[in-house]
Design a protein around this motif. Structure first.
Motif, PDB file in Angstrom:
ATOM      1  N   LEU A 274      66.802  24.855 121.309  1.00 28.57           N
ATOM      2  CA  LEU A 274      66.536  24.429 119.942  1.00 28.57           C
ATOM      3  C   LEU A 274      66.671  22.912 119.901  1.00 28.57           C
ATOM      4  O   LEU A 274      67.768  22.373 119.910  1.00 28.57           O
ATOM      5  N   SER A 275      65.528  22.222 119.898  1.00 25.64           N
ATOM      6  CA  SER A 275      65.567  20.756 119.867  1.00 25.64           C
ATOM      7  C   SER A 275      66.021  20.282 118.495  1.00 25.64           C
ATOM      8  O   SER A 275      65.946  21.021 117.504  1.00 25.64           O
ATOM      9  N   ASN A 276      66.468  19.040 118.422  1.00 27.69           N
ATOM     10  CA  ASN A 276      66.884  18.475 117.133  1.00 27.69           C
ATOM     11  C   ASN A 276      65.719  18.438 116.144  1.00 27.69           C
ATOM     12  O   ASN A 276      65.903  18.671 114.952  1.00 27.69           O
ATOM     13  N   ARG A 277      64.541  18.162 116.651  1.00 27.16           N
ATOM     14  CA  ARG A 277      63.365  18.107 115.768  1.00 27.16           C
ATOM     15  C   ARG A 277      63.072  19.479 115.178  1.00 27.16           C
ATOM     16  O   ARG A 277      62.858  19.623 113.976  1.00 27.16           O
TER      17      ARG A 277
ATOM     18  N   ILE B 212      59.351  10.643 100.674  1.00 27.42           N
ATOM     19  CA  ILE B 212      60.543  10.044 101.291  1.00 27.42           C
ATOM     20  C   ILE B 212      60.316   9.931 102.792  1.00 27.42           C
ATOM     21  O   ILE B 212      60.150  10.935 103.496  1.00 27.42           O
ATOM     22  N   LYS B 213      60.293   8.692 103.273  1.00 27.81           N
ATOM     23  CA  LYS B 213      59.992   8.423 104.670  1.00 27.81           C
ATOM     24  C   LYS B 213      61.232   7.910 105.408  1.00 27.81           C
ATOM     25  O   LYS B 213      61.990   7.091 104.882  1.00 27.81           O
ATOM     26  N   THR B 214      61.393   8.405 106.624  1.00 27.18           N
ATOM     27  CA  THR B 214      62.605   8.106 107.398  1.00 27.18           C
ATOM     28  C   THR B 214      62.252   7.763 108.835  1.00 27.18           C
ATOM     29  O   THR B 214      61.083   7.836 109.246  1.00 27.18           O
ATOM     30  N   ASP B 215      63.294   7.465 109.608  1.00 27.27           N
ATOM     31  CA  ASP B 215      63.132   7.345 111.049  1.00 27.27           C
ATOM     32  C   ASP B 215      63.197   8.737 111.669  1.00 27.27           C
ATOM     33  O   ASP B 215      63.251   9.746 110.960  1.00 27.27           O
ATOM     34  N   ASN B 216      63.236   8.800 113.003  1.00 28.96           N
ATOM     35  CA  ASN B 216      63.263  10.097 113.692  1.00 28.96           C
ATOM     36  C   ASN B 216      64.671  10.505 114.132  1.00 28.96           C
ATOM     37  O   ASN B 216      64.820  11.215 115.129  1.00 28.96           O
ATOM     38  N   ASN B 217      65.680  10.071 113.410  1.00 25.97           N
ATOM     39  CA  ASN B 217      67.051  10.474 113.726  1.00 25.97           C
ATOM     40  C   ASN B 217      67.284  11.851 113.117  1.00 25.97           C
ATOM     41  O   ASN B 217      67.860  12.000 112.036  1.00 25.97           O
ATOM     42  N   PHE B 218      66.834  12.867 113.829  1.00 24.58           N
ATOM     43  CA  PHE B 218      66.861  14.226 113.298  1.00 24.58           C
ATOM     44  C   PHE B 218      68.290  14.681 113.033  1.00 24.58           C
ATOM     45  O   PHE B 218      69.191  14.434 113.827  1.00 24.58           O
TER      46      PHE B 218
ATOM     47  N   ALA C 299      68.640  11.579 109.073  1.00 24.10           N
ATOM     48  CA  ALA C 299      67.679  10.485 109.205  1.00 24.10           C
ATOM     49  C   ALA C 299      67.988   9.351 108.244  1.00 24.10           C
ATOM     50  O   ALA C 299      68.543   9.561 107.161  1.00 24.10           O
ATOM     51  N   SER C 300      67.601   8.137 108.634  1.00 21.15           N
ATOM     52  CA  SER C 300      67.760   6.953 107.785  1.00 21.15           C
ATOM     53  C   SER C 300      66.466   6.697 107.024  1.00 21.15           C
ATOM     54  O   SER C 300      65.367   6.768 107.600  1.00 21.15           O
TER      55      SER C 300
ATOM     56  N   SER D 177      59.196  11.646 108.839  1.00 22.55           N
ATOM     57  CA  SER D 177      59.133  10.371 109.559  1.00 22.55           C
ATOM     58  C   SER D 177      57.734   9.781 109.463  1.00 22.55           C
ATOM     59  O   SER D 177      56.799  10.417 108.963  1.00 22.55           O
ATOM     60  N   ALA D 178      57.582   8.578 109.959  1.00 26.46           N
ATOM     61  CA  ALA D 178      56.285   7.898 109.893  1.00 26.46           C
ATOM     62  C   ALA D 178      55.201   8.682 110.621  1.00 26.46           C
ATOM     63  O   ALA D 178      54.024   8.665 110.228  1.00 26.46           O
ATOM     64  N   ASP D 179      55.571   9.418 111.670  1.00 23.80           N
ATOM     65  CA  ASP D 179      54.586  10.197 112.415  1.00 23.80           C
ATOM     66  C   ASP D 179      54.476  11.633 111.913  1.00 23.80           C
ATOM     67  O   ASP D 179      53.909  12.499 112.588  1.00 23.80           O
ATOM     68  N   GLY D 180      55.034  11.896 110.732  1.00 20.56           N
ATOM     69  CA  GLY D 180      54.806  13.185 110.084  1.00 20.56           C
ATOM     70  C   GLY D 180      55.772  14.289 110.434  1.00 20.56           C
ATOM     71  O   GLY D 180      55.607  15.421 109.966  1.00 20.56           O
ATOM     72  N   ASN D 181      56.806  14.010 111.227  1.00 20.70           N
ATOM     73  CA  ASN D 181      57.786  15.049 111.557  1.00 20.70           C
ATOM     74  C   ASN D 181      58.736  15.292 110.383  1.00 20.70           C
ATOM     75  O   ASN D 181      59.158  14.347 109.716  1.00 20.70           O
TER      76      ASN D 181
END
Length: 815
Positions: A112-115, A152-158, A161-162, A193-197
């Motif tokens: 189970l990945s963080n993403r 709401i857009k964040t970084d990829n710190n699953f 996130a920030s 995130s910016a890449d849609g995750n």
């Protein structure tokens, strides 16, 4: 425009959701609303469990998904008319199918990945918000759903996130500029995130979502709707007397939320603080309650403390050694290590000598932290310059919070002394320069006692709660309980003492009630209690670990007198009318007194001598003031005084002894009184309290009972022997008359020697006119030389003995 957020309990089921919808509908009549909702209560935990199960190759994840699906479809059936269900059911089915696909993948891959974990955890808010948005349309037609991930857009710190606030604020503002809906429903917790995750904002992130939206639209107010009436002065589940806080500053709220006030997610305040947007915490189930207003200008009162909070499951890590003194960069290295391991530091304190530094982290991070720190400092450890990291687990941080604390002296002193009096050991202390927070680290087992004790000290007008554990409910015990019940209200209102009986026990049964036994029906409670067991009683008292605990012994039992040390060593006060312990061998008596001092646990036994008379208390004050007792003369047996005052030619010795027992003046075994043993114990206690060392064997006991009476083994035989020796007792009566005297059983101490026995008292003696069951004590001291200090009054009887025990309880309450 205002922003609202409804938590998991507010949307736990259809009934609660209807309450939420009613609140939203009413507010929408006058304001445009942005409404953020959490997942249904418990669903996020189920989703996380499903992810872990799937990655662990446990097929139970399918059952969990089925349970989640059922929960949401049942809500649809109860909230939405059948004719309106098809569209929302399609949406729910689509989300559930997506969830199943993800979990099937986790099962196949065994990971189970963080993403993926973020996507799985976020389904709860997606499902609930879409159902609630559809249900709301039945009452507010001009309402809609909007996916927070689009705004709401964040970084990829699953996992936590920030937020990219620049992009997020632009997206939110543009959305509302082009949206004429009166109410918009948003899922909390999730973003992208910016890449849609899909990302998440941390557990409790729905509060944060609402704050982000509120700040972006410059809302009039951010309302957080939950299941309590705002922030409380302490956790109301632990501190029953906790009260809602009406107003509080942003900084105070941040401190309280950081230290475990779970009603508010800590990051929530940050987005609204800069724009001075107030936060109002309200109760979905009691909407008329005021709640708590968080703002820049809270109203003030005389109390500098706004609340008491805590974080449990804490570990304390200590790094120390001479190699840290004067060496720059040691702290930097330590915190870098923890940062690399993504370990959050909750608490920091460092000695001014730089010899050691302590940090508080979560228990769950302790093992990783210990390994990482020891590795980072392995060279210094190998050289003996720094010791290996010391880890202490199962601790708790307790914090006093208040903006005005810096303007009041002595807050920390009151905090530490209050905890110390209740034997709560402080492992570490931290206070910021702002003086807005004083934090201490204590053992987790003491947290309930600590929170209640501090709350009592700072919020309850100094009302002191006394928790009694009573063993012995015979004649005296029953009177004692009646007196407590009668005076309970008076003591609380006039003496600031709240007396609660937590446990009662007799030789057969015992009953415990942490919320206090109902004294109007205590006999029924005891009859329905469990089988009495001394060891179990002791362990239960210790496990409860209540503040201001008092063990009350109203027995004459040797075994019970032998357990006082187990209570005193745990900071549990002992109040007793049982004379056995204080008249036991001197080393045991001294040990109990030493334990009392060492653990700050009162050991009071006023009723050991003179029942309710303040003999021991007066003696203690004499000694404390520097006086010295040189001689004691006393009549200390109310029962013997009653017997010899009533013994006459027309009232036989046997009959008067019987009557003394009926009146409750004698011990259950009357031979203890008549043999002089009871009086010998009493004079021994006075001698010891006067500062002299003596044991029972050193007291001369001139027993007036014939040998046959003394050798009996039960009460029936004893009373029969009194009849057999009637002539012996009549002879004493005749001799007294011949000497124009009265018979008294006198205890004396003089020149280091003590004796008890019958004396013929002449008319000029103050002992001569001692009536009924009265006692009298004469103290000859350095100050009272020619005329002794005399204490006189009723020295036996259930009511006066009970009042003496009660007086000792009140003494503890006044400490």
């Amino acid at each position: 425009m205002i922003a609202l957020k409804f938590g998991g309990t507010s949307v736990a089921n259809a009934e609660n959701i209807n309450k939420t919808i009613n609140i939203v509908a009413e507010k929408s009549k006058s304001k445009k609303l942005a409404v953020v909702v959490s997942a249904f209560s418990g669903v996020t935990d189920l989703l996380i469990l499903a992810g872990k199960s799937a990655s662990a190759k446990d097929k139970n994840y399918k059952n969990i998904v089925a349970e989640i699906e059922k929960k949401h479809k049942e809500a649809i059936d109860e909230l939405i008319p059948l004719s309106e269900q098809s569209e929302i059911i399609d949406v729910i089915n689509s989300n559930i199918n997506h969830l199943k696909t993800l979990l099937d993948g986790c099962y196949l891959l065994g990971e189970l990945s963080n993403r993926t974990a973020d996507i799985v955890a976020g389904f709860g808010e997606l499902l609930s918000s879409q159902i609630i948005a559809t249900a709301l349309k039945q009452k507010v037609s001009n309402s809609s759903f909007k996916d927070s991930r689009e705004l709401i857009k964040t970084d990829n710190n699953f996992g936590k996130a920030s937020v990219n606030f620049t992009e997020t604020n632009t997206l939110i503002n543009n959305y509302f500029k082009n949206n004429n809906q009166q109410v918009t429903i948003f899922p909390g917790f999730i973003a992208s995130s910016a890449d849609g995750n899909t990302t998440t904002l941390g557990r409790g992130g729905s509060d944060y979502t609402a704050a982000i939206i509120a700040a972006a639209i410059n809302a009039e107010v951010l309302e957080i709707w939950t299941d309590v009436n705002g922030m409380f002065t302490a956790n109301p589940k632990i501190v029953k007397q906790a009260q809602p806080i009406e107003t509080i500053s942003y900084q105070e709220a941040m401190e309280l939320s950081h230290f475990g006030a779970k009603v508010l997610y800590p990051p929530t305040i940050q987005p609204v603080l800069k724009d001075n947007i107030p936060i109002l915490i309200k109760n979905t189930f009691e909407p008329e309650a005021n709640g708590t207003l968080i703002s820049n200008n809270p109203s003030s009162n005389n109390n500098p403390i706004k609340g008491i909070s805590h974080i449990d499951k804490i570990a304390l890590l200590t790094l120390e050694g001479s190699g840290m003194v004067g060496v720059s960069g040691s702290s930097k290295r330590l915190f870098e290590v923890l940062s690399i391991e993504n370990i959050n530091v909750i608490f920091i304190t460092q000695a001014s000598s730089e010899h050691s530094i302590c940090i508080g982290i979560l228990n769950s991070d302790a093992e990783n932290a210990e390994k990482a720190i020891n590795k980072a400092f392995e060279l210094e450890i190998a050289q003996g310059k720094i010791d290996k990291c010391i880890v202490e687990k199962d601790l708790c941080i307790v914090a006093l919070v208040g903006e005005s604390m810096k303007n009041h002296q002595g807050i920390s002193g009151k905090m530490f002394s209050t905890l110390g009096k209740n034997n709560v050991n402080i492992r570490a202390i931290a206070q910021g320069a702002s003086e807005r927070n004083i934090s201490v680290v204590i053992n987790e087992k003491d947290v309930k006692k600590a929170l209640n004790t501090l709350h009592e000290r700072f919020f309850e007008d100094n009302t002191k709660q006394l928790n009694l554990f009573v063993m012995g409910v015979g004649n005296v015990g029953e009177k004692f309980i009646d007196q407590i019940n009668q005076q309970k209200k008076f003591l609380k209102e006039n003496r600031r003492i709240n007396v609660r009986v937590i446990a009662l026990a007799n030789s057969r049964k015992m009953v415990f009630d942490e919320d206090a036994i109902n004294l109007k029906d205590w006999k029924t409670a005891l009859d329905n209690g469990e089988t009495a067991n001394v060891e179990s009683f002791i362990s239960r008292v210790k496990e409860l670990n209540l503040r201001n605990s008092i063990f009350v012994d109203i027995t004459a039992n040797y075994d019970v007198a032998g357990i006082y040390d187990q209570f005193l060593s745990k900071n549990i006060a002992v109040v007793t009318c049982n004379k056995i312990a204080c008249s036991s061998e001197f080393n045991n008596y001294k040990n109990l007194k030493d334990l009392s001092r060492k653990y700050n646990a009162p050991f009071l036994f006023e009723t050991n001598v003179g029942a309710g008379l303040p003999i021991i208390d007066t003696l203690k004050l004499l000694i404390a003031s520097g006086d010295k007792v040189n001689r004691i003369n006393a009549v200390l047996s109310g029962s013997l005084n009653f017997i010899f005052n009533n013994f006459s030619e027309s009232y036989s010795f046997h009959d008067v002894v019987k009557e003394a027992g009926v009146q409750g003046f004698t011990e259950p075994d009357p031979k203890i009184d008549l043999s002089g043993v009871d009086v010998a114990r009493k004079i021994l206690i006075l001698i010891r309290e006067s500062g002299y060392q003596m044991d029972m064997e050193e007291i001369e006991n001139n027993c007036f009972l014939p040998d046959e009476c003394m050798k009996t083994t039960n009460n029936d035989d004893f009373f029969a022997s009194l009849i057999n020796h009637e002539a012996h007792f009549n002879k004493l009566l005749i001799e007294a008359k011949e000497k124009d005297s009265r018979i008294k059983f006198v205890a004396s101490f003089n020149n280091g020697k003590a004796a008890v026995g019958l004396q013929f008292i002449p008319k000029e003696s103050p002992f001569y006119n001692l009536e009924g069951k009265d006692n009298i004590v004469e103290f000859y001291t350095d100050r009272y030389v020619d005329q002794p200090l005399i204490i006189k009054g009723a020295g036996a009887g259930a009511a006066v003995t009970a009042s003496g025990i009660f007086a000792d309880i009140v003494r503890i309450g006044n400490v």
